[in-house]
Design a protein around this motif. Structure first.
Motif, PDB file in Angstrom:
ATOM      1  N   UNK A  92       8.012   2.359  -2.963  1.00  0.00           N
ATOM      2  CA  UNK A  92       7.811   3.338  -1.479  1.00  0.00           C
ATOM      3  C   UNK A  92       7.070   2.599  -0.707  1.00  0.00           C
ATOM      4  N   UNK A  93       5.638   2.621  -1.761  1.00  0.00           N
ATOM      5  CA  UNK A  93       4.208   2.298  -1.373  1.00  0.00           C
ATOM      6  C   UNK A  93       3.489   1.524  -2.207  1.00  0.00           C
ATOM      7  N   UNK A  94       2.270   0.973  -1.171  1.00  0.00           N
ATOM      8  CA  UNK A  94       1.410   0.142  -2.052  1.00  0.00           C
ATOM      9  C   UNK A  94       0.120   0.384  -1.698  1.00  0.00           C
ATOM     10  N   UNK A 143     -12.404   0.162   0.953  1.00  0.00           N
ATOM     11  CA  UNK A 143     -11.403  -1.331   1.523  1.00  0.00           C
ATOM     12  C   UNK A 143     -10.206  -1.830   0.778  1.00  0.00           C
ATOM     13  N   UNK A 144      -9.566  -0.748   1.111  1.00  0.00           N
ATOM     14  CA  UNK A 144      -7.888  -0.352   0.764  1.00  0.00           C
ATOM     15  C   UNK A 144      -7.213   0.433   1.976  1.00  0.00           C
ATOM     16  N   UNK A 145      -6.148   0.087   1.704  1.00  0.00           N
ATOM     17  CA  UNK A 145      -5.146   1.027   2.598  1.00  0.00           C
ATOM     18  C   UNK A 145      -4.144   0.895   2.128  1.00  0.00           C
ATOM     19  N   UNK A 146      -3.673   2.278   2.174  1.00  0.00           N
ATOM     20  CA  UNK A 146      -1.877   2.519   1.667  1.00  0.00           C
ATOM     21  C   UNK A 146      -1.106   2.440   2.982  1.00  0.00           C
ATOM     22  N   UNK A 147       0.715   0.833   1.973  1.00  0.00           N
ATOM     23  CA  UNK A 147       1.491   0.540   2.778  1.00  0.00           C
ATOM     24  C   UNK A 147       1.984   1.779   2.534  1.00  0.00           C
ATOM     25  N   UNK A 148       3.205   1.961   3.635  1.00  0.00           N
ATOM     26  CA  UNK A 148       4.327   2.571   3.407  1.00  0.00           C
ATOM     27  C   UNK A 148       5.442   0.806   3.656  1.00  0.00           C
ATOM     28  N   UNK A 149       5.855   0.795   2.737  1.00  0.00           N
ATOM     29  CA  UNK A 149       7.109  -0.602   2.453  1.00  0.00           C
ATOM     30  C   UNK A 149       8.589  -0.642   3.090  1.00  0.00           C
ATOM     31  N   UNK A 201       2.543  -4.343   9.559  1.00  0.00           N
ATOM     32  CA  UNK A 201       0.871  -5.483   8.509  1.00  0.00           C
ATOM     33  C   UNK A 201       1.837  -5.952   7.654  1.00  0.00           C
ATOM     34  N   UNK A 202       1.574  -7.172   7.299  1.00  0.00           N
ATOM     35  CA  UNK A 202       1.652  -7.788   5.860  1.00  0.00           C
ATOM     36  C   UNK A 202       0.689  -8.515   5.093  1.00  0.00           C
ATOM     37  N   UNK A 203       1.120  -8.380   3.956  1.00  0.00           N
ATOM     38  CA  UNK A 203       0.014  -9.244   2.545  1.00  0.00           C
ATOM     39  C   UNK A 203       0.803  -9.277   1.549  1.00  0.00           C
ATOM     40  N   UNK A 204      -0.269 -11.034   1.379  1.00  0.00           N
ATOM     41  CA  UNK A 204      -0.035 -11.487  -0.543  1.00  0.00           C
ATOM     42  C   UNK A 204      -0.824 -10.150  -0.701  1.00  0.00           C
ATOM     43  N   UNK A 205      -0.333  -9.793  -1.247  1.00  0.00           N
ATOM     44  CA  UNK A 205      -1.190  -8.005  -1.930  1.00  0.00           C
ATOM     45  C   UNK A 205      -1.721  -8.062  -3.789  1.00  0.00           C
ATOM     46  N   UNK A 206      -1.540  -9.817  -4.077  1.00  0.00           N
ATOM     47  CA  UNK A 206      -1.871  -9.822  -4.837  1.00  0.00           C
ATOM     48  C   UNK A 206      -3.154  -9.092  -5.275  1.00  0.00           C
ATOM     49  N   UNK A 207      -3.994  -8.266  -6.460  1.00  0.00           N
ATOM     50  CA  UNK A 207      -4.971  -7.397  -7.271  1.00  0.00           C
ATOM     51  C   UNK A 207      -5.438  -8.427  -8.277  1.00  0.00           C
ATOM     52  N   UNK A 208      -6.278  -8.218  -9.309  1.00  0.00           N
ATOM     53  CA  UNK A 208      -7.149  -8.867  -9.836  1.00  0.00           C
ATOM     54  C   UNK A 208      -7.175  -8.746 -11.215  1.00  0.00           C
ATOM     55  N   UNK A 209      -5.281  -7.816 -10.848  1.00  0.00           N
ATOM     56  CA  UNK A 209      -5.458  -6.985 -12.589  1.00  0.00           C
ATOM     57  C   UNK A 209      -3.108  -7.585 -11.689  1.00  0.00           C
ATOM     58  N   UNK A 210      -2.539  -7.362 -13.090  1.00  0.00           N
ATOM     59  CA  UNK A 210      -0.926  -7.021 -13.028  1.00  0.00           C
ATOM     60  C   UNK A 210      -0.504  -5.281 -12.980  1.00  0.00           C
ATOM     61  N   UNK A 211      -0.156  -4.225 -11.974  1.00  0.00           N
ATOM     62  CA  UNK A 211      -0.047  -3.582 -12.453  1.00  0.00           C
ATOM     63  C   UNK A 211       0.823  -2.674 -10.986  1.00  0.00           C
ATOM     64  N   UNK A 212       0.279  -1.789  -9.797  1.00  0.00           N
ATOM     65  CA  UNK A 212       1.102  -1.569  -8.778  1.00  0.00           C
ATOM     66  C   UNK A 212       1.720  -2.441  -7.602  1.00  0.00           C
ATOM     67  N   UNK A 261       2.152   8.325  -6.057  1.00  0.00           N
ATOM     68  CA  UNK A 261       1.273   7.766  -5.022  1.00  0.00           C
ATOM     69  C   UNK A 261       0.285   6.259  -5.788  1.00  0.00           C
ATOM     70  N   UNK A 262       0.414   5.583  -4.825  1.00  0.00           N
ATOM     71  CA  UNK A 262      -0.548   4.908  -5.011  1.00  0.00           C
ATOM     72  C   UNK A 262      -2.475   5.341  -4.862  1.00  0.00           C
ATOM     73  N   UNK A 263      -3.566   5.046  -5.737  1.00  0.00           N
ATOM     74  CA  UNK A 263      -4.880   5.836  -5.068  1.00  0.00           C
ATOM     75  C   UNK A 263      -5.394   4.977  -3.725  1.00  0.00           C
ATOM     76  N   UNK A 264      -5.702   5.057  -3.063  1.00  0.00           N
ATOM     77  CA  UNK A 264      -6.370   4.166  -1.745  1.00  0.00           C
ATOM     78  C   UNK A 264      -7.393   4.453  -1.960  1.00  0.00           C
ATOM     79  N   UNK A 265      -8.620   3.398  -2.956  1.00  0.00           N
ATOM     80  CA  UNK A 265      -9.925   2.603  -2.908  1.00  0.00           C
ATOM     81  C   UNK A 265     -10.566   2.229  -1.741  1.00  0.00           C
TER      82      UNK A 265
END
Length: 305
Positions: free
Chosen positions: A103-105, A28-34, A87-98, A22-26
């Protein structure tokens, strides 16, 4: 969790279904079930190495930047949301990975908006990247009720949203598209014209004094843009950096909770719809990418884990 991922650049054949933590949740972030994730051309272009000079990559990569789902965990200092929020999001981060084909992001709050009640999961997943691209380009050009807007690529995923957004801003809209898409564009309040030879003359026939705004969502059309743009007009492209040499703007979409919230409002007022062409299960992501790569899709392609 189940995810589609790749460990090296390549075509759709490098995608594999994997079991990942499962992704870590830093903070200022949330974990979303996709619930659903939208497919965009940038997803397979990144997978082919197309943005290697611009963004750091950490393998294995779960591709995907568009998501609609449910908040299941909060990071530190996230008062804006609660578990269970849709919720919905354009979930681009500062690097390409997760990414979102899993199932989760984890998603930064700066990119997150509440899902509009008027849209289902598939439509909400198809809105963020394409909708924000169109909205940010048109608003940066100060599009308003006094404008006549030419949209290059009006029937595409970004273009069709751009037509609707420009209309919601009060503008008159002329859009280039293949003839088989003209009736659909008329239903959005657009005046369609066929692209190809003679396009300049066809636009001029509708707007003899020229257009005041040009939104280029396809590239390779700068000559037409300059031929139909009236003095003092504004133009921008998401696909052709050469516009910078003629006073235009070259744009790349940014994650924005505020802008995405405005798109949700437009959807709930009935001013914005998101056509969905096809929904794939997660393990058929390679087929979804190939459909996107084929071009000409009249609607969003969506994956449902």
């Amino acid at each position: 969790m189940r995810a589609m991922a790749y460990e090296s650049y390549g075509g759709s054949d490098v995608l594999k279904e994997m079991r990942l933590p499962l992704p870590k949740v830093a903070p200022g972030e949330v974990l979303v079930k996709v619930e659903c994730a939208g497919v965009n051309p940038v997803d397979w272009k990144i997978m082919a190495g197309g943005l290697d000079a611009l963004m750091d990559v950490v393998h294995p990569v779960v591709p995907g930047w568009d998501v609609a789902g449910t908040v299941v965990r909060l990071g530190i200092d996230v008062p804006e949301f609660a578990e269970g929020d849709e919720v919905m999001a354009y979930a681009r981060k500062d690097y390409v990975h997760g990414g979102t084909f899993a199932e989760y992001v984890s998603v930064p709050v700066r990119a997150l908006a509440r899902k509009p009640a008027s849209l289902g999961w598939e439509q909400a997943a198809g809105l963020p990247l394409a909708g924000l691209t169109a909205y940010q380009l048109l608003t940066r050009l100060d599009t308003g009720p006094t404008d006549t807007v030419l949209v290059h690529g009006a029937a595409g995923g970004v273009g069709s949203l751009g037509v609707q957004i420009a209309r919601s801003l009060g503008a008159r809209v002329i859009g280039t598209a293949s003839p088989h898409n003209h009736e659909r564009l008329r239903g959005m309040g657009c005046e369609p014209v066929e692209y190809g030879d003679g396009l300049t003359e066809r636009v001029r026939a509708l707007a003899p004094d020229g257009v005041s705004v040009v939104a280029d969502f396809v590239g390779g059309v700068l000559d037409v843009t300059l031929a139909v743009l009236r003095d003092g007009g504004r133009h921008a492209s998401i696909a052709d950096h050469s516009v910078l040499g003629s006073g235009g703007q070259w744009m790349w979409v940014r994650p924005s909770a505020a802008d995405l919230t405005e798109l949700a409002r437009l959807a709930d007022t009935g001013a914005l719809t998101v056509p969905v062409l096809r929904t794939f299960p997660l393990h058929e992501l390679p087929e979804a990418f190939e459909l996107s790569r084929s071009g000409g899709a009249a609607g969003k392609i969506v994956v449902r884990p």
